[in-house]
Design a protein around this motif. Structure first.
Motif, PDB file in Angstrom:
ATOM      1  N   SER A   8       0.847  -1.185   0.000  1.00  0.00           N
ATOM      2  CA  SER A   8       0.000   0.000   0.000  1.00  0.00           C
ATOM      3  C   SER A   8       0.884   1.238   0.000  1.00  0.00           C
ATOM      4  O   SER A   8       1.826   1.336   0.792  1.00  0.00           O
ATOM      5  CB  SER A   8      -0.905   0.002   1.241  1.00  0.00           C
ATOM      6  OG  SER A   8      -1.540   1.258   1.393  1.00  0.00           O
ATOM      7  N   TYR A  10       0.551   5.313   0.339  1.00  0.00           N
ATOM      8  CA  TYR A  10      -0.313   6.441   0.678  1.00  0.00           C
ATOM      9  C   TYR A  10       0.410   7.747   0.371  1.00  0.00           C
ATOM     10  O   TYR A  10       1.575   7.928   0.751  1.00  0.00           O
ATOM     11  CB  TYR A  10      -0.686   6.377   2.161  1.00  0.00           C
ATOM     12  CG  TYR A  10      -1.405   7.599   2.689  1.00  0.00           C
ATOM     13  CD1 TYR A  10      -2.614   8.001   2.144  1.00  0.00           C
ATOM     14  CD2 TYR A  10      -0.855   8.339   3.734  1.00  0.00           C
ATOM     15  CE1 TYR A  10      -3.270   9.123   2.625  1.00  0.00           C
ATOM     16  CE2 TYR A  10      -1.506   9.468   4.226  1.00  0.00           C
ATOM     17  CZ  TYR A  10      -2.711   9.854   3.663  1.00  0.00           C
ATOM     18  OH  TYR A  10      -3.362  10.958   4.137  1.00  0.00           O
ATOM     19  N   LYS A  20       5.760   9.642   0.436  1.00  0.00           N
ATOM     20  CA  LYS A  20       5.039   8.381   0.270  1.00  0.00           C
ATOM     21  C   LYS A  20       5.165   7.569   1.556  1.00  0.00           C
ATOM     22  O   LYS A  20       6.257   7.481   2.113  1.00  0.00           O
ATOM     23  CB  LYS A  20       5.597   7.564  -0.902  1.00  0.00           C
ATOM     24  CG  LYS A  20       5.540   8.239  -2.253  1.00  0.00           C
ATOM     25  CD  LYS A  20       6.144   7.331  -3.321  1.00  0.00           C
ATOM     26  CE  LYS A  20       6.117   7.974  -4.706  1.00  0.00           C
ATOM     27  NZ  LYS A  20       7.113   9.054  -4.824  1.00  0.00           N
TER      28      LYS A  20
END
Length: 279
Positions: A8, A10, A20
């Motif tokens: 993941s 974000y 990030k």
């Protein structure tokens, strides 16, 4: 069978060039990737108040290796701010912490040492550390815990564009050979590019028509000690990955050539026929 993983990523400010935050669905490892220009914006990030390891990453050199400094800190943001004042080379920082905040000083010292040793072994970056970090003493249980963290760290940092711990996957069955003038080489076409094997021979003399980029690359390979002149030829002192088969062949020849047509397997079939026209 290979088991897939999900990462993941974000983007706190919805900017793909900005900060990030990366993690796995099935791991406690979390990474925070910070452009140097965004360091002030990262100051509110709670992960940076934790212990962890970090990588300062600079531009790639003439042969494609980024400059990397490996460090550890019990408060990551404090150390990054210090490096922002004192170190010039870097433009990206990638920090690794535990989501459970259960890394101690001995853990991160061991990780720092292990990361430096692995980076030297893989040889895909230029380490900026002046001294090799000291390895802390851990119980077997803690050592295994740290090494599992490192395995996930390797995947995340490669996903972010820096495969500095990734050994190139080799298949010794698919070796290609090249002969041109006095040059003689062997190598392999991989997902990372075309690897010319250690011991391959390159012409010292260059054709008048040699492209300036190939001429410059050859000069840089000599300067870095990857090519060394022996008995009138340049000899590869280590395996080296080129961006394409043609770049590899041109460096060996010292002139212009089509690598897809001059690299051949042991049966004389060209790389072009085997890879691009196999269907």
């Amino acid at each position: 069978m290979t088991i897939g993983r999900t990462i993941s990523i974000y983007l706190p400010d919805a900017n793909p060039q900005g900060i990030k935050i990366c993690d796995f669905f099935d791991s406690i490892v979390k990474a925070v990737s910070i452009p140097r220009a965004k360091l002030d914006d990262a100051s509110q990030n709670p992960e940076l108040t934790q212990p962890g390891v970090y990588f300062l990453i600079g531009e790639k050199d003439e042969v494609g290796k980024p400059s990397v400094y490996v460090g550890e800190s019990e408060v990551l943001l404090t150390r990054l701010n210090k490096h922002n004042k004192e170190k010039d080379f870097w433009n990206q920082a990638i920090c690794f912490v535990s989501e459970k905040n259960n890394l101690n000083k001995a853990h991160i010292k061991y990780l720092e040492n292990h990361a430096c040793n692995e980076a030297k072994k893989v040889n895909k970056c230029t380490l900026e550390n002046s001294n090799n970090p000291t390895q802390s003493s851990l119980t077997n249980q803690d050592r295994d815990f740290v090494l599992r963290i490192f395995e996930d760290l390797k995947i995340i940092i490669a996903t972010l564009g820096y495969p500095i711990f990734e050994q190139t996957k080799r298949n010794k069955k698919n070796i290609y050979y090249y002969k041109g003038k006095d040059a003689e080489g062997e190598g392999e076409y991989t997902e990372e590019g075309f690897i010319v094997n250690k011991g391959s021979k390159s012409n010292v003399d260059e054709a008048p028509s040699i492209h300036s980029s190939i001429k410059s690359l050859r000069e840089n390979l000599v300067e870095k000690g990857i090519l060394r002149e022996e008995n009138g030829l340049y000899i590869f002192q280590e395996d080296f990955t080129f961006s394409s088969p043609s770049t590899a062949a041109c460096v060996l020849l010292g002139g212009s050539t089509n690598g897809w047509r001059v690299w051949k397997d042991k049966h004389g079939k060209t790389l072009d026929k085997i890879i691009r026209k196999r269907n």
